[in-house]
Design a protein around this motif. Structure first.
Motif, short mmCIF file in Angstrom:
data_model
loop_
_atom_site.label_atom_id
_atom_site.label_comp_id
_atom_site.label_asym_id
_atom_site.label_seq_id
_atom_site.Cartn_x
_atom_site.Cartn_y
_atom_site.Cartn_z
N ARG A 222 5.73 0.01 5.29
CA ARG A 222 4.74 -0.18 4.23
C ARG A 222 3.87 -1.37 4.59
O ARG A 222 4.37 -2.39 5.07
N MET A 223 2.58 -1.25 4.35
CA MET A 223 1.66 -2.34 4.64
C MET A 223 1.57 -3.27 3.44
O MET A 223 1.31 -2.83 2.32
N VAL A 224 1.82 -4.55 3.67
CA VAL A 224 1.60 -5.57 2.64
C VAL A 224 0.14 -6.02 2.74
O VAL A 224 -0.38 -6.24 3.84
N ALA A 225 -0.52 -6.12 1.60
CA ALA A 225 -1.94 -6.44 1.58
C ALA A 225 -2.25 -7.32 0.38
O ALA A 225 -1.42 -7.51 -0.51
N LEU A 226 -3.46 -7.84 0.38
CA LEU A 226 -4.00 -8.54 -0.78
C LEU A 226 -5.08 -7.65 -1.37
O LEU A 226 -5.86 -7.03 -0.63
N LEU B 140 0.84 -1.20 0.00
CA LEU B 140 0.00 0.00 0.00
C LEU B 140 0.88 1.26 0.00
O LEU B 140 2.03 1.20 0.42
N PRO B 141 0.32 2.40 -0.52
CA PRO B 141 -1.09 2.61 -0.83
C PRO B 141 -1.45 2.23 -2.25
O PRO B 141 -0.59 2.12 -3.13
N LEU B 142 -2.76 2.04 -2.47
CA LEU B 142 -3.35 1.86 -3.78
C LEU B 142 -4.34 3.00 -4.02
O LEU B 142 -4.77 3.65 -3.07
N PRO B 143 -4.72 3.24 -5.28
CA PRO B 143 -5.77 4.24 -5.54
C PRO B 143 -7.04 3.89 -4.77
O PRO B 143 -7.46 2.73 -4.73
N GLU B 144 -7.63 4.88 -4.14
CA GLU B 144 -8.80 4.63 -3.30
C GLU B 144 -10.05 4.36 -4.14
O GLU B 144 -10.22 4.90 -5.22
N GLY B 145 -10.91 3.50 -3.60
CA GLY B 145 -12.22 3.28 -4.21
C GLY B 145 -12.27 2.26 -5.32
O GLY B 145 -13.35 1.96 -5.82
N MET B 146 -11.12 1.71 -5.73
CA MET B 146 -11.11 0.82 -6.88
C MET B 146 -10.98 -0.65 -6.49
O MET B 146 -11.37 -1.53 -7.26
N PRO C 5 -5.54 -5.88 4.45
CA PRO C 5 -4.21 -5.65 5.06
C PRO C 5 -3.69 -6.94 5.70
O PRO C 5 -4.44 -7.67 6.35
N LEU C 6 -2.39 -7.20 5.52
CA LEU C 6 -1.80 -8.43 6.03
C LEU C 6 -0.75 -8.18 7.11
O LEU C 6 -0.87 -8.64 8.23
N PHE C 7 0.31 -7.44 6.79
CA PHE C 7 1.32 -7.17 7.82
C PHE C 7 2.14 -5.94 7.43
O PHE C 7 2.33 -5.66 6.25
N PRO C 8 2.62 -5.18 8.43
CA PRO C 8 3.50 -4.03 8.14
C PRO C 8 4.92 -4.51 7.87
O PRO C 8 5.40 -5.46 8.49
N GLU C 9 5.57 -3.86 6.95
CA GLU C 9 6.92 -4.25 6.55
C GLU C 9 7.86 -3.05 6.73
O GLU C 9 7.62 -1.98 6.15
N PRO C 10 8.90 -3.18 7.56
CA PRO C 10 9.84 -2.06 7.72
C PRO C 10 10.54 -1.75 6.41
O PRO C 10 10.53 -2.55 5.47
N ARG C 11 11.13 -0.57 6.36
CA ARG C 11 11.82 -0.15 5.14
C ARG C 11 13.31 0.02 5.36
O ARG C 11 13.77 0.28 6.48
N VAL C 12 14.04 -0.15 4.28
CA VAL C 12 15.49 0.00 4.30
C VAL C 12 15.88 1.04 3.26
O VAL C 12 15.09 1.39 2.37
N VAL C 13 17.10 1.56 3.40
CA VAL C 13 17.62 2.48 2.41
C VAL C 13 18.81 1.83 1.72
O VAL C 13 19.67 1.22 2.36
N ALA C 14 18.84 1.94 0.40
CA ALA C 14 19.95 1.42 -0.39
C ALA C 14 20.99 2.53 -0.57
O ALA C 14 20.66 3.63 -1.02
N LEU C 15 22.24 2.21 -0.21
CA LEU C 15 23.36 3.14 -0.35
C LEU C 15 24.50 2.45 -1.08
O LEU C 15 24.60 1.22 -1.06
N SER C 16 25.35 3.24 -1.67
CA SER C 16 26.56 2.69 -2.27
C SER C 16 27.41 2.03 -1.21
O SER C 16 27.52 2.52 -0.07
N SER C 17 28.02 0.91 -1.57
CA SER C 17 28.92 0.23 -0.62
C SER C 17 30.13 1.09 -0.27
O SER C 17 30.85 0.79 0.68
N GLU C 18 30.36 2.18 -1.03
CA GLU C 18 31.46 3.10 -0.75
C GLU C 18 31.03 4.25 0.16
O GLU C 18 31.87 5.07 0.55
#
Length: 292
Positions: free
Chosen positions: A261-265, A146-152, A157-170
């Motif tokens: 981010r919430m993972v959902a079906l 999520l999110p998705l466009p509302e009303g469609m 909702p299934l489970f919340p998923e933490p987020r990570v940041v991608a950085l250069s290995s340098e």
């Protein structure tokens, strides 16, 4: 007044090509005929959709709004055709969409046991095209973030998923396990900042971006990560995707200070297929938080 689907297709072609000539070639029709169809659409809506000058064909504010609404409408029309044709077949097809980082194999196996009458197919999607697969009918249900466009869509909702940041290995932070979003203020975010509302750093500026767009970003996750590897910015993604996109020149750090981010079906609100509810309940039982 009912909108003419054919004219809407013509309008989207002109909007995407920024040229009546190129759009006419793409549609296998003459440019004068295409111009007449667009003029008729403008008369139906009582608005001006395009402005033409020496720089080319550009959308008006009304045109931008119509383009935003026209794409999902055309996808839905295509989905109706696809589902009607599928319903006419003897095989009862059920297609499941899944994304990197969401393991669905145990659920699919259990559902196949519960619904042996179905011919089950599994299709890989991504965060960037998950809505397209739902709209145009390529999948009956889809695991989404999520999110998705509302009303469609109906959303489970299934489970919340933490987020990570991608950085250069340098990058100097590469040896850390976690970083706060405030520590990245000097970096450029290689995605729409609306994906990360907590972001206060830089974003790439695009002077020709349409209203509402903050900048021009790499088109795919793979392109984003390539730019990250070169040290030109950072990219925020759900933690489950990090294992799918492993690279030696990119590191993933837990990102603090941002919402998960919430993972959902999800599936179309207009579907009445009983197996949809059965699959949704199975997904909730196997992936959801469980009873309170």
């Amino acid at each position: 007044m009912d909108l003419d689907i054919r004219r809407m297709r013509y309008f989207v072609a002109v909007a995407e090509e920024c040229s009546f000539v190129r759009a006419a070639s793409r549609l296998y029709m003459t440019q004068p005929a295409l111009s007449r169809q667009i003029r008729a659409l403008e008369e139906d809506l009582d608005v001006v959709l395009f402005l033409r000058d020496r720089q080319g064909t550009v959308l008006t504010r009304a045109g931008h709004q119509l383009l935003e609404d026209a794409r999902p409408m055309l996808a839905m029309a295509q989905a109706v055709q696809q589902r009607v044709r599928t319903a006419n077949r003897e095989v009862n097809q059920f297609t499941i969409g899944f994304m990197p980082g969401v393991i669905v194999t145990p659920i699919v196996r259990e559902f196949a046991r519960m619904a042996p009458q179905l011919d089950i197919d599994v299709v890989h999607t991504s965060v960037t095209d998950q809505v397209d697969f739902l709209l145009d009918g390529r999948v009956d249900v889809c695991y989404v973030r999520l999110p998705l466009p509302e009303g469609m869509f109906e959303v489970v909702p299934l489970f919340p998923e933490p987020r990570v940041v991608a950085l250069s290995s340098e990058h100097p932070f590469a040896e850390l396990k976690a970083v706060h979003v405030e520590d990245l203020r000097d970096m450029t975010l290689l995605q729409d900042p609306r994906d990360v509302p907590e972001w206060r750093g830089r974003v790439p500026l695009d002077p020709v971006a349409p209203p509402g767009d903050a900048g021009r970003f790499p088109a795919t996750i793979e392109e984003c990560l390539q730019t990250v590897a070169l040290g030109s910015g950072c990219y925020v993604m759900p933690a489950g995707m990090a294992g799918f996109y492993r690279r030696d020149d990119v590191v993933y750090l837990t990102l603090e200070g941002v919402a998960p981010r919430m993972v959902a079906l999800a599936y179309s609100k207009h579907r009445t297929m009983p197996e949809l509810l059965q699959f949704a309940e199975l997904s909730r039982r196997m992936l959801g938080p469980g009873p309170d």
